[in-house]
Motif scaffolding. Sequence first.
Motif, PDB file in Angstrom:
ATOM      1  N   ARG A 105      -3.936 -15.210   9.926  1.00  0.00           N
ATOM      2  CA  ARG A 105      -4.807 -14.286  10.656  1.00  0.00           C
ATOM      3  C   ARG A 105      -4.501 -12.845  10.269  1.00  0.00           C
ATOM      4  NH1 ARG A 105      -3.756 -16.719  15.544  1.00  0.00           N
ATOM      5  NH2 ARG A 105      -2.673 -14.903  16.369  1.00  0.00           N
ATOM      6  N   ARG A 106      -3.201 -12.553  10.256  1.00  0.00           N
ATOM      7  CA  ARG A 106      -2.783 -11.193   9.893  1.00  0.00           C
ATOM      8  C   ARG A 106      -3.230 -10.839   8.479  1.00  0.00           C
ATOM      9  NH1 ARG A 106       1.018  -8.325  13.363  1.00  0.00           N
ATOM     10  NH2 ARG A 106      -0.308  -8.328  15.184  1.00  0.00           N
ATOM     11  N   LEU A 107      -3.067 -11.787   7.567  1.00  0.00           N
ATOM     12  CA  LEU A 107      -3.427 -11.560   6.172  1.00  0.00           C
ATOM     13  C   LEU A 107      -4.935 -11.320   6.058  1.00  0.00           C
ATOM     14  CD1 LEU A 107      -2.304 -11.460   3.298  1.00  0.00           C
ATOM     15  CD2 LEU A 107      -2.632 -13.927   3.126  1.00  0.00           C
ATOM     16  N   ALA A 108      -5.693 -12.113   6.801  1.00  0.00           N
ATOM     17  CA  ALA A 108      -7.147 -11.975   6.764  1.00  0.00           C
ATOM     18  C   ALA A 108      -7.568 -10.601   7.296  1.00  0.00           C
ATOM     19  CB  ALA A 108      -7.796 -13.093   7.582  1.00  0.00           C
ATOM     20  N   GLU A 109      -6.890 -10.140   8.358  1.00  0.00           N
ATOM     21  CA  GLU A 109      -7.209  -8.823   8.928  1.00  0.00           C
ATOM     22  C   GLU A 109      -7.021  -7.712   7.891  1.00  0.00           C
ATOM     23  OE1 GLU A 109      -5.728 -10.066  13.373  1.00  0.00           O
ATOM     24  OE2 GLU A 109      -4.699  -8.412  12.351  1.00  0.00           O
ATOM     25  N   LEU A 110      -5.961  -7.883   7.070  1.00  0.00           N
ATOM     26  CA  LEU A 110      -5.678  -6.872   6.049  1.00  0.00           C
ATOM     27  C   LEU A 110      -6.780  -6.832   5.002  1.00  0.00           C
ATOM     28  CD1 LEU A 110      -1.918  -7.036   5.070  1.00  0.00           C
ATOM     29  CD2 LEU A 110      -3.130  -5.190   6.189  1.00  0.00           C
ATOM     30  N   LEU A 164       5.815  -4.210   8.904  1.00  0.00           N
ATOM     31  CA  LEU A 164       6.208  -2.805   8.775  1.00  0.00           C
ATOM     32  C   LEU A 164       5.332  -2.110   7.729  1.00  0.00           C
ATOM     33  CD1 LEU A 164      10.086  -3.250   9.015  1.00  0.00           C
ATOM     34  CD2 LEU A 164       8.582  -2.271  10.744  1.00  0.00           C
ATOM     35  N   CYS A 165       5.085  -2.792   6.598  1.00  0.00           N
ATOM     36  CA  CYS A 165       4.220  -2.230   5.559  1.00  0.00           C
ATOM     37  C   CYS A 165       2.814  -1.989   6.096  1.00  0.00           C
ATOM     38  CB  CYS A 165       4.152  -3.157   4.347  1.00  0.00           C
ATOM     39  SG  CYS A 165       5.688  -3.234   3.429  1.00  0.00           S
ATOM     40  N   ARG A 166       2.327  -2.965   6.872  1.00  0.00           N
ATOM     41  CA  ARG A 166       0.995  -2.842   7.459  1.00  0.00           C
ATOM     42  C   ARG A 166       0.919  -1.589   8.329  1.00  0.00           C
ATOM     43  NH1 ARG A 166      -1.143  -4.268  12.360  1.00  0.00           N
ATOM     44  NH2 ARG A 166       0.927  -4.886  13.028  1.00  0.00           N
ATOM     45  N   ARG A 167       1.963  -1.397   9.152  1.00  0.00           N
ATOM     46  CA  ARG A 167       1.953  -0.238  10.050  1.00  0.00           C
ATOM     47  C   ARG A 167       2.048   1.075   9.281  1.00  0.00           C
ATOM     48  NH1 ARG A 167       6.238  -2.750  13.982  1.00  0.00           N
ATOM     49  NH2 ARG A 167       6.723  -0.608  14.556  1.00  0.00           N
ATOM     50  N   LEU A 168       2.644   1.011   8.077  1.00  0.00           N
ATOM     51  CA  LEU A 168       2.749   2.219   7.253  1.00  0.00           C
ATOM     52  C   LEU A 168       1.510   2.421   6.380  1.00  0.00           C
ATOM     53  CD1 LEU A 168       6.460   1.882   6.131  1.00  0.00           C
ATOM     54  CD2 LEU A 168       5.524   3.801   7.430  1.00  0.00           C
ATOM     55  N   GLY A 169       0.560   1.490   6.475  1.00  0.00           N
ATOM     56  CA  GLY A 169      -0.649   1.594   5.665  1.00  0.00           C
ATOM     57  C   GLY A 169      -0.473   1.130   4.233  1.00  0.00           C
ATOM     58  N   LYS A 170       0.680   0.527   3.907  1.00  0.00           N
ATOM     59  CA  LYS A 170       0.902   0.003   2.547  1.00  0.00           C
ATOM     60  C   LYS A 170       0.317  -1.405   2.471  1.00  0.00           C
ATOM     61  CE  LYS A 170       5.303   2.255   1.553  1.00  0.00           C
ATOM     62  NZ  LYS A 170       6.613   1.950   1.010  1.00  0.00           N
ATOM     63  N   HIS A 171      -0.981  -1.487   2.343  1.00  0.00           N
ATOM     64  CA  HIS A 171      -1.643  -2.779   2.504  1.00  0.00           C
ATOM     65  C   HIS A 171      -1.340  -3.776   1.408  1.00  0.00           C
ATOM     66  CE1 HIS A 171      -4.701  -1.362   5.720  1.00  0.00           C
ATOM     67  NE2 HIS A 171      -3.448  -1.212   6.066  1.00  0.00           N
ATOM     68  N   SER A 172      -1.179  -3.290   0.185  1.00  0.00           N
ATOM     69  CA  SER A 172      -0.931  -4.270  -0.878  1.00  0.00           C
ATOM     70  C   SER A 172       0.478  -4.859  -0.756  1.00  0.00           C
ATOM     71  CB  SER A 172      -1.204  -3.621  -2.248  1.00  0.00           C
ATOM     72  OG  SER A 172      -0.042  -3.553  -3.018  1.00  0.00           O
ATOM     73  N   ASP A 173       1.464  -4.021  -0.399  1.00  0.00           N
ATOM     74  CA  ASP A 173       2.820  -4.530  -0.140  1.00  0.00           C
ATOM     75  C   ASP A 173       2.809  -5.524   1.015  1.00  0.00           C
ATOM     76  OD1 ASP A 173       3.753  -2.958  -2.110  1.00  0.00           O
ATOM     77  OD2 ASP A 173       5.030  -1.680  -0.853  1.00  0.00           O
ATOM     78  N   ALA A 174       2.047  -5.186   2.050  1.00  0.00           N
ATOM     79  CA  ALA A 174       1.962  -6.049   3.231  1.00  0.00           C
ATOM     80  C   ALA A 174       1.409  -7.416   2.838  1.00  0.00           C
ATOM     81  CB  ALA A 174       1.088  -5.401   4.293  1.00  0.00           C
ATOM     82  N   ARG A 175       0.335  -7.382   2.020  1.00  0.00           N
ATOM     83  CA  ARG A 175      -0.267  -8.656   1.581  1.00  0.00           C
ATOM     84  C   ARG A 175       0.751  -9.531   0.841  1.00  0.00           C
ATOM     85  NH1 ARG A 175      -5.216  -6.145   1.188  1.00  0.00           N
ATOM     86  NH2 ARG A 175      -4.751  -5.201  -0.818  1.00  0.00           N
ATOM     87  N   THR A 176       1.466  -8.913  -0.109  1.00  0.00           N
ATOM     88  CA  THR A 176       2.459  -9.666  -0.887  1.00  0.00           C
ATOM     89  C   THR A 176       3.473 -10.332   0.036  1.00  0.00           C
ATOM     90  OG1 THR A 176       2.247  -7.867  -2.459  1.00  0.00           O
ATOM     91  CG2 THR A 176       3.976  -9.479  -2.900  1.00  0.00           C
ATOM     92  N   SER A 177       3.945  -9.580   1.018  1.00  0.00           N
ATOM     93  CA  SER A 177       4.965 -10.138   1.921  1.00  0.00           C
ATOM     94  C   SER A 177       4.399 -11.227   2.829  1.00  0.00           C
ATOM     95  CB  SER A 177       5.593  -9.028   2.762  1.00  0.00           C
ATOM     96  OG  SER A 177       6.450  -8.261   1.955  1.00  0.00           O
ATOM     97  N   TYR A 178       3.158 -11.038   3.319  1.00  0.00           N
ATOM     98  CA  TYR A 178       2.554 -12.089   4.140  1.00  0.00           C
ATOM     99  C   TYR A 178       2.408 -13.372   3.316  1.00  0.00           C
ATOM    100  CZ  TYR A 178       1.394  -9.357   8.289  1.00  0.00           C
ATOM    101  OH  TYR A 178       1.465  -8.627   9.451  1.00  0.00           O
ATOM    102  N   GLU A 179       2.030 -13.199   2.038  1.00  0.00           N
ATOM    103  CA  GLU A 179       1.867 -14.383   1.187  1.00  0.00           C
ATOM    104  C   GLU A 179       3.195 -15.099   0.973  1.00  0.00           C
ATOM    105  OE1 GLU A 179      -0.218 -12.589  -2.038  1.00  0.00           O
ATOM    106  OE2 GLU A 179      -2.143 -12.767  -0.971  1.00  0.00           O
TER     107      GLU A 179
END
Lengths: 129, 488
Positions: B481-486, B449-464
């Motif tokens: 894969r998703r994390l690498a794409e970010l 959801l963060c990724r889709r909202l463009g919140k990339h740093s939040d997205a990274r934290t959650s993927y980790e």
Amino acid sequence: MKFLCLICAETVMEQMPEADAKAHFQEYVEFTRNIKQSGHFIGANRLKPVDTATTLRVRNGKVTITDGPFAETKEQFGGYYLIEAKDLDEAIHVAAKIPGARFGCVELRPVADDPQTRALGFDAVTSAH
Amino acid sequence: MRETWHRIFILLPSLSGISLFPRLPLFQFSRSKADEVSVATCCPWSGKKAVPIIRTAGGLLWHCVITERGSALNVHATDQVREVVDAIYRTESRRVLATLIRLLGGFELAEEALHDAFIAAVEQWQRDGVPANPRAWLVSTGRFKAIDKIRRRARFDASLVELVDELDVAASPDEPDDEGMEDDRLRLIFTCCHPALSADAQVALTLREVCGLTTEEIARAFLTTPPTLAQRIVRAKTKIRDARIPYQVPAATDLPDRLDAVLRVIYLVFNEGYSASSGASLMRPDLSGEAIRLGRLLIELLPEPEALGLLALMLLHESRRAARSSPTGEIILLDNQDRSLWDQTSIAEGSALVERALISRRFGPYTLQAAITAVHAEAPNAAATDWAQIVGIYDLIMRADASPVIELNRAVAVAMRDGPLAGLLLVDELLARGELADYHLAHAARADLCRRLGKHSDARTSYERALALVQQEPERRFLERRLAELQN
């Protein structure tokens, strides 16, 4: 087949507020009357609170006494019913009505009934009623 | 490749224990296909000496003498009767076993009787031909053999005399009718799934006794060793016997709860096959197939709405199997799946079952989950999915059976209906409550959801966070894969 229903709870009647203890006891009176009528009842006893428990072990012929129950848990045995039931499902039906099951839990254990145990003369004890 | 052929002789039980009739070899074996056969150990009736038993791929036990030592042998039939017996074993052995358990009052005795009946079948059918009703023949033969055996043992063990009398009375001379035998199958299912058995034991026992899987097969499916699994089954059977778990279909008042336990076991087996909880492979298809077979058997015996719903759910999930992962084993999410790969026959069957369950108005969470899956199945593509309807069904499920995982799924559906921000608010609220803190999919959903909202740093934290919790290899690769794409 005989099942022992071990009633465990965090508090036993002595540790309840008086009104609660009275109401709880009344529930037991009713439950006991019901299972006597239905023919499931064999025997029962209420235990004093866990702070009266003493545990003993004999090691190398020497008796060691410790204060308290053999296992330290939040819950304590409060009493038991010995019931007669045709199978586990029937025993579960009876035990589910034990008032303590709503606060604590009831452990159901089938009573061993083999020739060796019978030879000890346990029959006389279990059919006292 | 053709190896040396060896000879196998069948051992027939005799009054004095075991006697060897060196018949013409009934089958020959080679060592080519190691996993088709395994040699079990002891002989149940000899009491003295362990005799090897060979279990063929069909599951039939053969008491044999092996002319050369070997632990893995491939048995080849040279005899037509054996093939017939093998086929009948596959289709009838579970039915026969279920009835023998009732007639003989226990699993052990019934299993011995089943083996004895099949050994007798090879012997007698070869001479007299296959009987008109092999099922009934096997039941009566098994029962007769068991009573005979106990009668012989009772000569040395007085405690068995009572049992012989009981069995003699219980074993009525009428042939078991088909309806009675179907009831026995249902009894077997409910006994194997009795809530007084541990969840692990319920699953193992159901796969062994109801489905007829071998201990080795079950152990392989659940990534455990055959001895561990065998022990689990033995312990469960001992509890059934000693705690007197009844062999019966539960009374109407208990049926809803007890059916839940059965459905849970079937769904557990399915999920273990559909999305293995750990290990290198994403799916273990044989278990899913087994669960669907169980589901079909259950609705044939007891067409309760939730049983229909569960079968529908499994069929609808199964319909996507081919589209769920790439040829290299990578996960493909629903949005990106090639919907032309979805199996339309399963979808049609599943959807029809959902409707049947919904019409009953006595449905529960399985039917509702199946209804959601059906909505997905009917959408031509991800964008055209009726997300409003899906959120509506989740609301119904929440009312019937609220759980944090269902809430998470609902939040994802809300995100699809109202946009990622609405979903994120719900997921954050859910994570703040703590119940899903260690559930990798909750963090993966938040990351997406963060990724889709463009919140990339939040997205990274959650993927980790999700990566730290994930157990299954293909899921780990997907998240990486998703994390690498970010990061690109």
